[in-house]
Design an enzyme around this catalytic site. Structure first.
Site, mmCIF file in Angstrom:
data_model
loop_
_atom_site.group_PDB
_atom_site.id
_atom_site.type_symbol
_atom_site.label_atom_id
_atom_site.label_comp_id
_atom_site.label_asym_id
_atom_site.label_seq_id
_atom_site.Cartn_x
_atom_site.Cartn_y
_atom_site.Cartn_z
ATOM 1 N N TYR A 170 27.500 3.837 18.859
ATOM 2 C CA TYR A 170 26.531 4.754 19.460
ATOM 3 C C TYR A 170 26.127 5.804 18.433
ATOM 4 C CZ TYR A 170 24.566 8.340 22.548
ATOM 5 O OH TYR A 170 23.730 9.266 23.142
ATOM 6 N N VAL A 198 16.774 13.834 8.963
ATOM 7 C CA VAL A 198 16.496 14.072 7.547
ATOM 8 C C VAL A 198 15.611 15.310 7.438
ATOM 9 C CG1 VAL A 198 15.418 13.152 5.445
ATOM 10 C CG2 VAL A 198 16.681 11.619 6.979
ATOM 11 N N HIS A 206 19.944 7.056 22.099
ATOM 12 C CA HIS A 206 18.981 7.597 23.060
ATOM 13 C C HIS A 206 17.938 8.418 22.308
ATOM 14 C CE1 HIS A 206 22.612 7.234 25.845
ATOM 15 N NE2 HIS A 206 21.732 6.347 26.260
ATOM 16 N N GLU A 255 12.064 1.130 15.801
ATOM 17 C CA GLU A 255 11.390 -0.149 16.068
ATOM 18 C C GLU A 255 11.095 -0.899 14.769
ATOM 19 O OE1 GLU A 255 7.997 0.746 18.482
ATOM 20 O OE2 GLU A 255 9.158 0.683 20.357
ATOM 21 N N LEU A 315 24.889 9.207 17.673
ATOM 22 C CA LEU A 315 24.717 10.504 18.308
ATOM 23 C C LEU A 315 23.600 11.295 17.645
ATOM 24 C CD1 LEU A 315 27.968 9.752 18.417
ATOM 25 C CD2 LEU A 315 28.151 12.058 19.335
ATOM 26 N N HIS A 373 11.294 8.967 2.125
ATOM 27 C CA HIS A 373 11.882 8.637 0.826
ATOM 28 C C HIS A 373 12.999 7.606 0.968
ATOM 29 C CE1 HIS A 373 9.925 11.601 -1.896
ATOM 30 N NE2 HIS A 373 9.824 12.338 -0.798
ATOM 31 N N GLY A 374 13.174 7.069 2.182
ATOM 32 C CA GLY A 374 14.189 6.045 2.378
ATOM 33 C C GLY A 374 15.571 6.561 2.709
#
Length: 242
Positions: free
Chosen positions: A97, A103, A138, A151, A99, A110-111
């Protein structure tokens, strides 16, 4: 943190575990990233409790990103997500999970987020190995940036959670997103059963069809009628824990 981020920033990123001395900094970052206010105990737990995988991405010594996750038994999944895995998986099957994953704004694209997520996957492969079947999280339904991030990395929306969050006294809707790994999958729908039976029938030789049809029909009946005379596995009770 400087607004000027070199295009080669990712090559200078270093990863390390969060520690107690990071609490003040990550409080500031979480305040910038997330609309939810976490209690002081949460910051203490994620920097000291070994059950959490808490990783910082640093740039020239300063924290610019972090991921916090917990690998736990499927029986510890909250009730609203109790059907993340099909009930056919053993009770000691694990899930991860997320939490928190964030960034610093200037360091996005920038990956670094992908680096942190990949580090979690690597951690899972070396600790839980193939016992962990899903990574889930979530997210607010309005957080399009986060939704697109997940996604694009093969996470799928699993549940719509109305009024899941309380943000400054206002109820907000959320989504559960899941990435299945190591053969994990959600409970089958009626369409999955039909597809499975159709595929099985297509592979049969004519003389074996009657017995195979009977066994497939028996398994299908068992899945839908657990109260019938056909033996079935008992369900699993899920408890809410933090």
């Amino acid at each position: 943190m400087t607004d000027v981020v070199p295009t080669t920033a990712l090559s200078e990123i270093q990863l390390r575990l969060l520690c107690h001395d990071d609490i003040d900094r990550i409080k500031v970052l979480c305040g910038e990233w997330f609309p939810i206010e976490y209690p002081d105990s949460w910051y203490h737990d994620i920097t000291s409790n070994k059950k959490f995988f808490s990783l910082a991405a640093t740039f020239r010594g300063g924290i610019v990103g972090m991921i916090v996750a917990e690998i736990k038994s499927r029986t510890k999944v909250h009730k609203e997500d109790g059907d993340i895995l099909a009930s056919s998986f053993p009770v000691d099957t694990q899930v991860a999970y997320i939490l928190s994953l964030g960034v610093v704004k200037e360091f996005r694209k920038h990956g670094i987020g992908s680096l942190l997520l990949d580090s979690l996957k690597e951690h899972i492969s070396t600790t839980a190995q193939d016992h962990c079947k899903a990574i889930y999280l979530h997210v607010l339904t309005t957080n399009n940036t986060a939704i697109h991030f997940y996604e694009n990395r093969d996470f799928k929306q699993h549940h719509y959670l109305p009024y899941y969050y309380s943000i400054r006294g206002v109820l907000k809707d959320g989504f559960t997103y899941v990435l299945y790994i190591n053969g994990g999958h959600p409970p089958w729908t009626i369409f999955d059963y039909i597809h499975h039976i159709g595929s099985a029938l297509a592979s049969l030789s004519p003389c074996s069809i009657p017995q195979r049809i009977y066994r497939q029909a028996q398994n299908l009946l068992r899945s839908f009628l657990p109260w019938s005379g056909i033996s079935s596995k008992s369900g699993i009770e899920y408890s809410r824990t933090m």
